[in-house]
Motif scaffolding. Structure first.
Motif, PDB file in Angstrom:
ATOM      1  N   LYS A 160      11.350   9.806   4.821  1.00 17.61           N
ATOM      2  CA  LYS A 160      10.585  10.779   4.045  1.00 17.61           C
ATOM      3  C   LYS A 160       9.644  10.078   3.067  1.00 17.61           C
ATOM      4  N   SER A 161      10.106   8.999   2.438  1.00 17.52           N
ATOM      5  CA  SER A 161       9.259   8.240   1.516  1.00 17.52           C
ATOM      6  C   SER A 161       8.079   7.618   2.243  1.00 17.52           C
ATOM      7  N   GLN A 162       8.323   7.105   3.457  1.00 18.00           N
ATOM      8  CA  GLN A 162       7.236   6.530   4.256  1.00 18.00           C
ATOM      9  C   GLN A 162       6.204   7.596   4.634  1.00 18.00           C
ATOM     10  N   ILE A 163       6.681   8.788   4.946  1.00 22.20           N
ATOM     11  CA  ILE A 163       5.773   9.889   5.279  1.00 22.20           C
ATOM     12  C   ILE A 163       4.901  10.240   4.078  1.00 22.20           C
ATOM     13  N   VAL A 164       5.505  10.291   2.902  1.00 25.07           N
ATOM     14  CA  VAL A 164       4.751  10.595   1.683  1.00 25.07           C
ATOM     15  C   VAL A 164       3.654   9.563   1.467  1.00 25.07           C
ATOM     16  N   VAL A 165       3.967   8.286   1.667  1.00 19.45           N
ATOM     17  CA  VAL A 165       2.975   7.218   1.497  1.00 19.45           C
ATOM     18  C   VAL A 165       1.825   7.402   2.483  1.00 19.45           C
ATOM     19  N   ILE A 166       2.152   7.703   3.730  1.00 21.08           N
ATOM     20  CA  ILE A 166       1.118   7.901   4.759  1.00 21.08           C
ATOM     21  C   ILE A 166       0.210   9.077   4.399  1.00 21.08           C
ATOM     22  N   ILE A 167       0.815  10.185   3.969  1.00 23.47           N
ATOM     23  CA  ILE A 167       0.028  11.369   3.607  1.00 23.47           C
ATOM     24  C   ILE A 167      -0.872  11.063   2.418  1.00 23.47           C
ATOM     25  N   ASP A 168      -0.323  10.406   1.393  1.00 21.04           N
ATOM     26  CA  ASP A 168      -1.127  10.060   0.214  1.00 21.04           C
ATOM     27  C   ASP A 168      -2.275   9.124   0.572  1.00 21.04           C
ATOM     28  N   GLU A 169      -2.012   8.143   1.437  1.00 19.28           N
ATOM     29  CA  GLU A 169      -3.074   7.226   1.865  1.00 19.28           C
ATOM     30  C   GLU A 169      -4.166   7.969   2.626  1.00 19.28           C
ATOM     31  N   ALA A 170      -3.771   8.861   3.508  1.00 21.05           N
ATOM     32  CA  ALA A 170      -4.759   9.632   4.273  1.00 21.05           C
ATOM     33  C   ALA A 170      -5.602  10.493   3.337  1.00 21.05           C
TER      34      ALA A 170
END
Length: 192
Positions: free
Chosen positions: A174-184
């Motif tokens: 879930k933390s990795q997903i948050v990072v990906i979404i924020d980067e996008a």
């Protein structure tokens, strides 16, 4: 800063850009009243009366035709519900601003009365501003909407749902997903 933008596909027939009532608060659909878009009402009751009266003055119309006319003017960004249109038509008729016209079929066709024409003339500046608002909604819809973006967002939602539904969707995932979404989101904001 990441901004949420309205997207279509969440509307009443499973399609359409912003749904019948528009977007309330960014994502999802607003309901009731004069309809909503981006967290604020499109029209209050008095404004909707003027919009309907002007459209009927342009040509006699029935309720469904009025819904479609407004939706077309906004590029699909807003279409009032029948639950808003028909009571407003009844009110306009009670105020003697419109009257039922002869029509073929079961649909009630409405035409403007002399009193309605006078009412429009008295509120011409307001009517112009309301139709400018409709046009602005349409321009915004044209700028922010495209089939490829809707498709990509649909793919994103599905991938996110599928991954988070799996049993191994740990807090780390879930933390990795948050990072990906924020980067996008940051990359989109930096686009020129």
């Amino acid at each position: 800063m990441f901004h949420r933008h309205k997207m279509r596909g969440f509307g009443p027939r499973g399609g359409g850009r912003f749904g019948r009532e528009g977007i309330e608060g960014g994502w999802g659909r607003g309901h009731g009243g004069g309809g909503r878009t981006r967290g604020r009402r499109v029209f209050d009751a008095g404004e909707l009366k003027l919009v309907l009266l002007k459209l009927i003055a342009d040509q006699p119309r029935h309720g469904y035709d009025l819904i479609r006319a407004i939706e077309e003017r906004t590029g699909g960004a807003y279409a009032p519900s029948p639950g808003v249109i028909y009571p407003t038509l009844t009110l306009l008729e009670d105020m003697s601003l419109i009257e039922e016209a002869k029509s073929e079929g079961a649909k009630r066709l409405f035409a403007i009365t002399a009193a309605g024409t006078g009412h429009l003339a008295d509120h011409a500046e307001d009517v112009d501003a309301l139709f400018a608002r409709l046009a602005a909604l349409g321009e915004d819809a044209a700028r922010t909407d495209s089939k490829s973006i809707r498709r990509a967002l649909g793919n994103f939602r599905q991938a996110l749902h599928d991954r988070l539904s799996e049993e191994d969707a740990t807090d780390e995932v879930k933390s990795q997903i948050v990072v990906i979404i924020d980067e996008a989101a940051q990359k989109i904001e930096r686009l020129k």
